[in-house]
Scaffold this active site. Structure first.
Site, short mmCIF file in Angstrom:
data_model
loop_
_atom_site.label_atom_id
_atom_site.label_comp_id
_atom_site.label_asym_id
_atom_site.label_seq_id
_atom_site.Cartn_x
_atom_site.Cartn_y
_atom_site.Cartn_z
N ARG A 37 0.82 -1.21 0.00
CA ARG A 37 0.00 0.00 0.00
C ARG A 37 0.86 1.26 0.00
NH1 ARG A 37 -4.99 -2.00 3.89
NH2 ARG A 37 -6.31 -2.64 2.16
N LYS A 202 -13.62 -13.19 6.63
CA LYS A 202 -14.73 -12.27 6.94
C LYS A 202 -15.99 -12.80 6.26
CE LYS A 202 -11.74 -8.24 7.24
NZ LYS A 202 -11.20 -7.19 6.36
N GLY A 360 -6.74 -7.03 1.40
CA GLY A 360 -5.45 -6.81 2.07
C GLY A 360 -4.70 -8.10 2.30
N GLY A 384 -12.57 -4.55 1.13
CA GLY A 384 -13.96 -4.16 1.33
C GLY A 384 -14.44 -3.20 0.26
P1 ADP Z 1 -8.90 -10.27 2.60
O1 ADP Z 1 -8.15 -9.35 3.54
O2 ADP Z 1 -8.06 -10.71 1.46
O3 ADP Z 1 -10.22 -9.69 2.18
P2 ADP Z 1 -9.96 -11.77 4.83
O4 ADP Z 1 -9.54 -10.67 5.74
O5 ADP Z 1 -11.40 -12.02 4.67
O6 ADP Z 1 -9.25 -11.62 3.41
O7 ADP Z 1 -9.36 -13.15 5.37
C1 ADP Z 1 -7.98 -13.42 5.48
C2 ADP Z 1 -7.74 -14.46 6.53
O8 ADP Z 1 -8.55 -15.61 6.31
C3 ADP Z 1 -6.33 -14.95 6.57
O9 ADP Z 1 -5.70 -14.45 7.73
C4 ADP Z 1 -6.46 -16.47 6.60
O10 ADP Z 1 -5.63 -17.09 7.56
C5 ADP Z 1 -7.92 -16.67 6.99
N1 ADP Z 1 -8.47 -17.97 6.56
C6 ADP Z 1 -8.48 -18.51 5.33
N2 ADP Z 1 -9.02 -19.74 5.36
C7 ADP Z 1 -9.36 -20.00 6.65
C8 ADP Z 1 -9.96 -21.10 7.32
N3 ADP Z 1 -10.28 -22.22 6.68
N4 ADP Z 1 -10.14 -20.99 8.65
C9 ADP Z 1 -9.79 -19.89 9.32
N5 ADP Z 1 -9.24 -18.79 8.74
C10 ADP Z 1 -9.03 -18.86 7.42
MG MG Z 2 -8.33 -8.95 5.62
#
Ligand code: ADP
Ligand code: MG
Length: 404
Positions: A37, A202, A360, A384
């Site tokens: 970023r 999320k 992120g 988001g």
């Molecule tokens: P982004 O920031 O790309 O939008 P999120 O914040 O929604 O993604 O999620 C990222 C997190 O999801 C990572 O820290 C990862 O460890 C977690 N994650 C992925 N798969 C699983 C799972 N099966 N169980 C728990 N956490 C998970």
């Molecule tokens: Mg995230």
């Protein structure tokens, strides 16, 4: 698209320009673990420096409680920005206090100053419009013009994103313009097949997007934490995996709607199940409908998609002309559970068309796993924000820049 550009602000030499960036980078023990970023913010800042503007950079970092908290200081980020700009970058230890005021007053043409974390001031994210406006007013004291370039926060009605832009002549920076160019290509006549890959943790945030994506995409691949709510909706047991039980009915609705529309919702056929949430936990690959039939029983945790699923997802991705991916396929931070994310990322690099990574953690994941930004069509700085854009929502931080 009627987004106001920096040109619309007229000549900026000698002008004080407050630039709202998104410098919300992951830090570990005060060290930046992914500077994506910061790098993404450089083009706009360099352009303003080149014009001889007096550049005042503002951003948030993490979620401090509306008061100073050294853990969330932007000081390391200011230092990194100086390296990337290859120029001295001053740093104010407050946002609108005496240090900031003195350093703004001391800025010469073409110099850059970073103010401390905006969220050290409760007005930044206050639910109360008057409080936000008051804080924005204090920031506006430093500004002859405002450039908004923090794409990751344009979906938030916050003082520096929404109110400040209305108090001074304002325009979108180059990062926001670039992000919107790509998102437009995803929403207006994307080349088909168009595949969206969703994962991450999320879950309830992201489930909402599905309703809006179903009419637009050809296939939706589901991994990460949200897959378990889908498996549960199909009547499978998911052990102690991440589950949003109150969303099961909603998900059933999505599955039915997808079938009606002829959209493929592709769910994992196998998952990596672990005894506990740690890098050295025992783990096995289990069929998606038999997660509780491992030696760990009902305490087993699904932490990644399995190898069959990963290769099925990879095939689908490689066969698409447009791919948007948000959310890691598993707990990529722990090496034993990174394989699914790695396979999906590799497939995105092979897309003959447009491949976009948003989010992120997703962006951090592809870099941590050794991929180069240039291997993807675009890596969005906003998770988001890009999801809400794809949902067709009006984003307050874009509306104040003239976007409709
Ligand atoms: P982004 O920031 O790309 O939008 P999120 O914040 O929604 O993604 O999620 C990222 C997190 O999801 C990572 O820290 C990862 O460890 C977690 N994650 C992925 N798969 C699983 C799972 N099966 N169980 C728990 N956490 C998970
Ligand atoms: Mg995230």
């Amino acid at each position: 698209m009627t987004l106001r550009t920096i040109d619309s602000l007229g000549p900026l030499a000698g002008k004080r320009v407050v630039v709202r960036c998104d410098l919300n980078v992951p830090l570990r023990d005060g060290v930046i673990t992914d500077d994506g970023r910061v790098r993404a913010s450089v083009p706009t800042l360099a352009a303003l420096v080149a014009q001889g503007a007096r550049v005042i950079v503002v951003s948030h970092l993490g979620r401090p409680d509306g008061a100073p908290d050294p853990k969330y200081s932007l000081a390391p980020v200011a230092a990194r920005l100086g390296e990337l700009l290859d120029a001295p970058v001053a740093f104010a230890t407050d946002t609108v206090g005496a240090d900031a005021a003195a350093k703004v007053a001391a800025l010469a043409d073409g110099e850059v100053l970073v103010l401390e974390n905006l969220r050290f001031n409760a007005g930044e994210t206050s639910k109360n419009e008057a409080e936000r406006t008051a804080f924005a007013g204090e920031l506006a004291e430093f500004a002859d013009a405002v450039v908004s370039d923090g794409f990751g926060v344009v979906h938030r009605k916050q003082a520096s994103v929404y109110e400040l832009e209305q108090l001074r002549p304002s325009a979108a920076g180059l990062l926001i313009a670039a992000e919107l160019d790509v998102l437009d290509r995803l929403t207006e006549n994307p080349e088909r097949p168009y595949t969206v890959v969703l994962g991450g943790s999320k879950v309830s945030d992201k489930l909402g997007v599905i309703a809006h994506l179903l009419p637009r995409v050809d296939a939706l691949l589901i991994g990460g934490g949200m897959l378990f709510t889908f498996l549960a909706a199909q009547g499978h047991k998911v052990g102690s995996s991440l589950l949003e039980a109150d969303q099961i009915e909603t998900v059933k609705g999505y599955l039915a709607e997808a079938a009606e529309r002829g959209v493929d919702i592709v769910l994992p056929t196998d998952v990596v199940v672990a005894a506990s949430f740690s890098a050295d936990a025992e783990h096995v690959v289990a069929p998606a409908d038999a997660i509780e039939q491992t030696p760990f029983g009902a305490s087993g945790l699904g932490l990644d998609i399995g190898p069959d699923t990963a290769s099925e997802f990879a095939n689908r991705i490689r066969g698409s002309k447009t791919v948007f991916w948000n959310g890691p396929m598993g707990v990529f931070e722990l090496e034993p559970f990174a394989a699914g994310t790695r396979v999906v990322a590799a497939a995105l690099t092979q897309v003959d068309g447009l491949s976009v990574v948003g989010g992120g953690d997703s962006a951090a994941a592809v870099r941590q796993l050794g991929f180069d930004d240039a291997q993807f069509g675009h890596i969005s700085t906003g998770g988001g924000a890009s999801l809400e854009f794809l949902e067709g929502k009006k984003l307050p931080g874009l509306e104040v820049l003239g976007w409709q």
